[in-house]
Design a protein around this motif. Structure first.
Motif, mmCIF file in Angstrom:
data_model
loop_
_atom_site.group_PDB
_atom_site.id
_atom_site.type_symbol
_atom_site.label_atom_id
_atom_site.label_comp_id
_atom_site.label_asym_id
_atom_site.label_seq_id
_atom_site.Cartn_x
_atom_site.Cartn_y
_atom_site.Cartn_z
ATOM 1 N N ASP A 167 -17.080 -7.295 -3.134
ATOM 2 C CA ASP A 167 -17.478 -8.493 -2.398
ATOM 3 C C ASP A 167 -16.679 -8.648 -1.106
ATOM 4 N N ALA A 168 -15.390 -8.316 -1.159
ATOM 5 C CA ALA A 168 -14.557 -8.415 0.040
ATOM 6 C C ALA A 168 -15.022 -7.421 1.104
ATOM 7 N N LYS A 169 -15.377 -6.213 0.681
ATOM 8 C CA LYS A 169 -15.876 -5.219 1.641
ATOM 9 C C LYS A 169 -17.192 -5.666 2.252
ATOM 10 N N ARG A 170 -18.089 -6.204 1.410
ATOM 11 C CA ARG A 170 -19.385 -6.663 1.898
ATOM 12 C C ARG A 170 -19.210 -7.814 2.895
ATOM 13 N N LEU A 171 -18.315 -8.740 2.593
ATOM 14 C CA LEU A 171 -18.070 -9.864 3.485
ATOM 15 C C LEU A 171 -17.426 -9.402 4.791
ATOM 16 N N ALA A 172 -16.514 -8.434 4.717
ATOM 17 C CA ALA A 172 -15.889 -7.903 5.926
ATOM 18 C C ALA A 172 -16.920 -7.211 6.815
ATOM 19 N N GLU A 173 -17.877 -6.512 6.197
ATOM 20 C CA GLU A 173 -18.939 -5.878 6.984
ATOM 21 C C GLU A 173 -19.805 -6.924 7.664
ATOM 22 N N GLN A 174 -20.084 -8.015 6.967
ATOM 23 C CA GLN A 174 -20.881 -9.080 7.565
ATOM 24 C C GLN A 174 -20.135 -9.754 8.708
ATOM 25 N N VAL A 175 -18.823 -9.886 8.575
ATOM 26 C CA VAL A 175 -18.023 -10.467 9.658
ATOM 27 C C VAL A 175 -18.070 -9.558 10.876
ATOM 28 N N ASP A 176 -18.017 -8.232 10.645
ATOM 29 C CA ASP A 176 -18.089 -7.281 11.759
ATOM 30 C C ASP A 176 -19.443 -7.323 12.456
ATOM 31 N N LYS A 177 -20.501 -7.469 11.673
ATOM 32 C CA LYS A 177 -21.850 -7.418 12.233
ATOM 33 C C LYS A 177 -22.316 -8.742 12.809
ATOM 34 N N ALA A 178 -21.627 -9.818 12.505
ATOM 35 C CA ALA A 178 -22.059 -11.143 12.961
ATOM 36 C C ALA A 178 -21.967 -11.227 14.479
ATOM 37 N N PRO A 179 -22.981 -11.774 15.115
ATOM 38 C CA PRO A 179 -22.921 -11.902 16.568
ATOM 39 C C PRO A 179 -21.907 -12.970 16.970
ATOM 40 N N ALA A 180 -21.278 -12.741 18.110
ATOM 41 C CA ALA A 180 -20.260 -13.678 18.568
ATOM 42 C C ALA A 180 -20.884 -14.995 18.983
ATOM 43 N N GLY A 181 -22.041 -14.945 19.588
ATOM 44 C CA GLY A 181 -22.691 -16.168 20.050
ATOM 45 C C GLY A 181 -23.881 -16.518 19.198
ATOM 46 N N GLY A 182 -23.725 -16.554 17.906
ATOM 47 C CA GLY A 182 -24.824 -16.800 16.989
ATOM 48 C C GLY A 182 -25.469 -18.152 17.174
ATOM 49 N N ILE A 183 -24.728 -19.122 17.619
ATOM 50 C CA ILE A 183 -25.271 -20.464 17.792
ATOM 51 C C ILE A 183 -26.282 -20.494 18.937
ATOM 52 N N ILE A 184 -26.070 -19.693 19.950
ATOM 53 C CA ILE A 184 -27.009 -19.655 21.078
ATOM 54 C C ILE A 184 -28.348 -19.089 20.621
ATOM 55 N N GLY A 185 -28.289 -18.053 19.788
ATOM 56 C CA GLY A 185 -29.526 -17.485 19.253
ATOM 57 C C GLY A 185 -30.281 -18.479 18.398
ATOM 58 N N ALA A 186 -29.563 -19.255 17.613
ATOM 59 C CA ALA A 186 -30.206 -20.256 16.759
ATOM 60 C C ALA A 186 -30.859 -21.348 17.608
ATOM 61 N N ILE A 187 -30.169 -21.757 18.666
ATOM 62 C CA ILE A 187 -30.725 -22.791 19.551
ATOM 63 C C ILE A 187 -31.988 -22.273 20.238
ATOM 64 N N LEU A 188 -31.957 -21.032 20.696
ATOM 65 C CA LEU A 188 -33.139 -20.462 21.339
ATOM 66 C C LEU A 188 -34.302 -20.341 20.358
#
Length: 131
Positions: free
Chosen positions: A85-106
């Motif tokens: 689970d820790a590895k999976r979460l770390a991979e998701q943290v790496d893949k998460a976009p830095a400006g995810g909120i802007i994408g959600a707003i758009l």
């Protein structure tokens, strides 16, 4: 019936000596701490460290507090994760976009714009309905 009796006897004669070689098993209760210590690896610890590093950022702490989660509780939960689970979460943290909120707003903007154009809503004054 005449054939079954000698076959059964032969099978028992062959199997009986192997019963001496069986091993006894012993079961005991183990604690959660022992289980966690046995299941941890260096890769899992590195993944936990990466997630904890992401949790220490100011914007992440602010978002956690906004959603009602204390940073200490989040750190405790990360420490209790299994290695996988820790590895999976770390991979998701790496893949998460830095400006995810802007994408959600758009995304919300374009969905509302499309529904305005289709005539389902009237949010934006600059659109004309096709109905």
């Amino acid at each position: 019936m005449k054939l079954a009796k000698p076959l059964l006897t032969a099978a028992l004669v062959v199997a009986l000596p192997f019963t001496a070689f069986t091993q006894s098993a012993q079961a005991a209760m183990i604690g959660v701490e022992q289980m966690q210590a046995a299941s941890r690896s260096a890769d899992g610890d590195a993944a936990r460290a990466q997630v904890l590093e992401a949790l220490s950022r100011a914007d992440v702490v602010a978002e956690l507090e906004r959603q009602g989660v204390s940073p200490e509780a989040a750190r405790e939960r990360v420490a209790a994760l299994s290695d996988a689970d820790a590895k999976r979460l770390a991979e998701q943290v790496d893949k998460a976009p830095a400006g995810g909120i802007i994408g959600a707003i758009l995304l919300v903007f374009f969905v509302l714009l499309l529904t305005d154009i289709l005539g389902l809503t009237k949010v934006f004054p600059f659109t004309r309905s096709i109905r």
